[in-house]
Design an enzyme around this catalytic site. Sequence first.
Site, mmCIF file in Angstrom:
data_model
loop_
_atom_site.group_PDB
_atom_site.id
_atom_site.type_symbol
_atom_site.label_atom_id
_atom_site.label_comp_id
_atom_site.label_asym_id
_atom_site.label_seq_id
_atom_site.Cartn_x
_atom_site.Cartn_y
_atom_site.Cartn_z
ATOM 1 C CB SER A 168 36.667 45.899 33.778
ATOM 2 O OG SER A 168 37.843 45.230 34.168
ATOM 3 C CG ASP A 269 42.774 51.145 33.942
ATOM 4 O OD1 ASP A 269 43.239 50.275 34.700
ATOM 5 O OD2 ASP A 269 41.836 50.943 33.144
ATOM 6 C CG HIS A 300 40.156 49.354 36.116
ATOM 7 N ND1 HIS A 300 40.144 49.306 34.740
ATOM 8 C CD2 HIS A 300 39.534 48.225 36.533
ATOM 9 C CE1 HIS A 300 39.560 48.194 34.342
ATOM 10 N NE2 HIS A 300 39.173 47.520 35.418
#
Length: 327
Positions: A168, A269, A300
Amino acid sequence: MCSTSYSIFRARMALIGEAPGFLEVYSDGSVRRLIPEVVVSTDNQSSKNYKFKDVVIDPKKPVTGRLFLPNVTGNHVAKLPILVYFHGGGFCIGSTTWMGYHHFLGGLAVASNCVILSIDYRLAPENRLPAAYEDCYSSLEWLAHQASCFEPWLQNADLSRVFLSGDSAGGNIVHHVAVKTMKTNISNMTLKGLMLIHPYFGSEKRTEKEKAEGVEGFVEMNDMFWRLSIPKGSNRDYFGCNYENNTQEMSKEEWSKFPNVVVFVAGLDFLKERGELYVNFLQQKRVKVVKLIEAVDESHVFHVFRPESESTRLLQMQMTQFMNTFN
């Protein structure tokens, strides 16, 4: 502050940013982080297959890290590759001490037989970008210095085989730290590869997925994290968010020497499209090796929430294969 006093204080302040269960930001600039379960380290603390300890990288900021070292048997210890990991959390939350990160990275150290240094950089909004980039780049300088001089756990670390990885926001950091490293060249260190997991990028221009019906909540949360993390007065075309606007753009020759890259995306995601766009960007820059790997039925940062799952073990295996290919 007792809970009653805190409740009174909180009632007087407007809540301007919130990630439920993780973060509250108030109008006076105060920040409250709700920390999930963590793994506390003491020197030479060990699990069955690896040992770990925390290190201080810069006491003034402060920036710290956690070292993971696979258990080695026998008298002859071969040089091990090094993986430097940057956690996610929208630049505002997260820590290598979180239980999910700890177990994922410990397992990865064993699976890939490498030394892992995971970085706890300064968080926004107290420390807005580019603070995280500066901290994570300085961690590479610290690593190069410690490996050659001081830290005993790094004596068998091979600085000619350094990999960067992160999920991320940490995946975002991987890109920007790699670009700076290409520009500055840390002595005795060679970046062999980058492994970005569900990278967090953005821009003022919305992607098709961001414009789709029913995703307004995801867009709002993403925008909030960007609003809290980029410099005040900036928008999502700030270079940290939109890598195409980097003022330190590299030449064609520098891009040709960019490290090998694998980008992991998850089929469920919201940020999958951003990862795919990043792959296209690198391919247009003629980066020699750029791979895209999708976990079709995952969401995610699943590896943080389910570090013992089969999908996480597959991710660890894929990362290991990538490292071995370019070792």
